[in-house]
Design a protein around this motif. Structure first.
Motif, short mmCIF file in Angstrom:
data_model
loop_
_atom_site.label_atom_id
_atom_site.label_comp_id
_atom_site.label_asym_id
_atom_site.label_seq_id
_atom_site.Cartn_x
_atom_site.Cartn_y
_atom_site.Cartn_z
N HIS A 6 0.86 -1.19 0.00
CA HIS A 6 0.00 0.00 0.00
C HIS A 6 0.90 1.24 0.00
O HIS A 6 1.78 1.38 0.85
CB HIS A 6 -0.89 -0.04 1.25
CG HIS A 6 -1.89 1.05 1.34
ND1 HIS A 6 -3.10 1.01 0.67
CD2 HIS A 6 -1.88 2.22 2.03
CE1 HIS A 6 -3.79 2.10 0.96
NE2 HIS A 6 -3.07 2.86 1.77
N ASP A 43 -8.20 0.85 6.11
CA ASP A 43 -6.90 1.51 6.25
C ASP A 43 -6.88 2.40 7.48
O ASP A 43 -7.68 3.33 7.60
CB ASP A 43 -6.67 2.35 4.98
CG ASP A 43 -5.30 3.01 4.93
OD1 ASP A 43 -4.44 2.71 5.78
OD2 ASP A 43 -5.10 3.83 4.00
N HIS A 58 -2.77 4.78 -2.92
CA HIS A 58 -3.84 5.54 -2.26
C HIS A 58 -3.51 7.03 -2.40
O HIS A 58 -2.61 7.53 -1.74
CB HIS A 58 -3.89 5.09 -0.79
CG HIS A 58 -4.81 5.85 0.09
ND1 HIS A 58 -4.80 5.72 1.47
CD2 HIS A 58 -5.80 6.75 -0.18
CE1 HIS A 58 -5.72 6.51 2.00
NE2 HIS A 58 -6.33 7.15 1.03
N MET A 112 -4.01 10.70 -1.68
CA MET A 112 -4.62 11.70 -0.79
C MET A 112 -4.20 13.05 -1.32
O MET A 112 -3.41 13.77 -0.70
CB MET A 112 -4.13 11.47 0.64
CG MET A 112 -4.79 10.28 1.31
SD MET A 112 -3.87 9.69 2.73
CE MET A 112 -2.77 8.54 1.91
N ASP A 115 0.99 5.34 0.09
CA ASP A 115 0.21 6.52 0.48
C ASP A 115 0.81 7.79 -0.10
O ASP A 115 1.89 8.21 0.30
CB ASP A 115 0.18 6.65 2.00
CG ASP A 115 -0.68 5.58 2.64
OD1 ASP A 115 -1.86 5.49 2.25
OD2 ASP A 115 -0.19 4.86 3.53
ZN ZN Z 1 -3.52 4.57 2.95
#
Ligand code: ZN
Ligand code: DX5
Length: 216
Positions: free
Chosen positions: A32, A176, A65, A67, A34
């Motif tokens: 994963h 998460d 992911h 953001m 970020d």
């Molecule tokens: Zn995440």
């Protein structure tokens, strides 16, 4: 079987290749990643170059992911960097632009995902459920690793499981934030099949045992 996605936010950035190799050696199949822009969330992590670098040294499934504010501006770059799944926040742009971002990700041959922050209701995802391969429920406010798991997100997780069972049963349901060997039980009971773990994974003495227990 459940899938563990170790979050490299908790890895040693100066030893990224060593740490992603450790995750693979422990049996993890996903990673994963970020991505934070300092605007959508109050922290900055890394951009497409890090995704590209990890892609070079790891064969694992890269679950990216985003953001970031108005992600449509950057989805092509992250797809080309080697993401397998690319997930955007429902709160990060207008519904129209989010829809366009998901289409764009699919056109790049990458699997699109959609994610909700803790204060956003499950219903906000309804228009996107048929378009995605992954739905992510945040169990912390996005921005930082090592935060406390929000158990009160479980009804929302369960509701999304039910919505997906009706509209898109093949879609992954991921959790998460604050996932460890205790909180994972609740996540699975409420329908999650992909579990992100950052600090709990990289701090454990036995990563292989941790992976096995999460995935069983
Ligand atoms: Zn995440
Ligand atoms: C938080 C990130 C998470 C984070 C999870 O904004 O989206 O993926 O790395 O870290 P832990 O598992 O430590 O809560």
């Amino acid at each position: 079987m459940a899938i563990l996605a170790p979050s490299v936010l908790a890895a040693d950035f100066a030893n990224m290749e060593r740490d992603v190799t450790r995750a693979a050696d422990a049996g993890a199949k996903w990673l994963h990643l970020d991505v934070m822009d300092g605007i959508f969330v109050p922290n900055i992590s890394f951009g497409p170059d890090m995704v590209k670098a990890i892609r070079r040294v790891s064969p694992l499934v890269l679950d990216v992911h985003l953001m970031i504010d108005r992600p449509i501006r950057y989805v092509d770059q992250f797809c080309q960097a080697g993401a397998d799944y690319l997930t955007v926040h429902v709160e990060s742009d207008t519904a129209e632009n989010i829809m366009a971002a998901l289409d764009r990700i699919r056109q790049n041959g990458v699997k699109p995902g959609i994610v909700v922050k803790p204060n956003t209701p499950a219903e906000a995802l309804k228009p996107f459920l048929k378009k995605v391969d992954l739905v992510l429920v945040m169990t912390v406010e996005p921005g930082f690793g090592g935060q406390k798991f929000m158990g009160h997100m479980m009804p929302k997780l369960k509701q999304l499981r039910q919505m997906l069972d009706q509209e898109n049963p093949q879609c992954h349901l991921e959790v998460d934030g604050g996932v460890d060997l205790e909180t994972v039980k609740l996540c699975k009971e409420n329908g999650a099949n992909v579990l992100v773990a950052g600090s709990a994974f990289f701090k454990t003495a036995d990563m292989a045992a941790f992976t096995k227990e999460i995935e069983q």
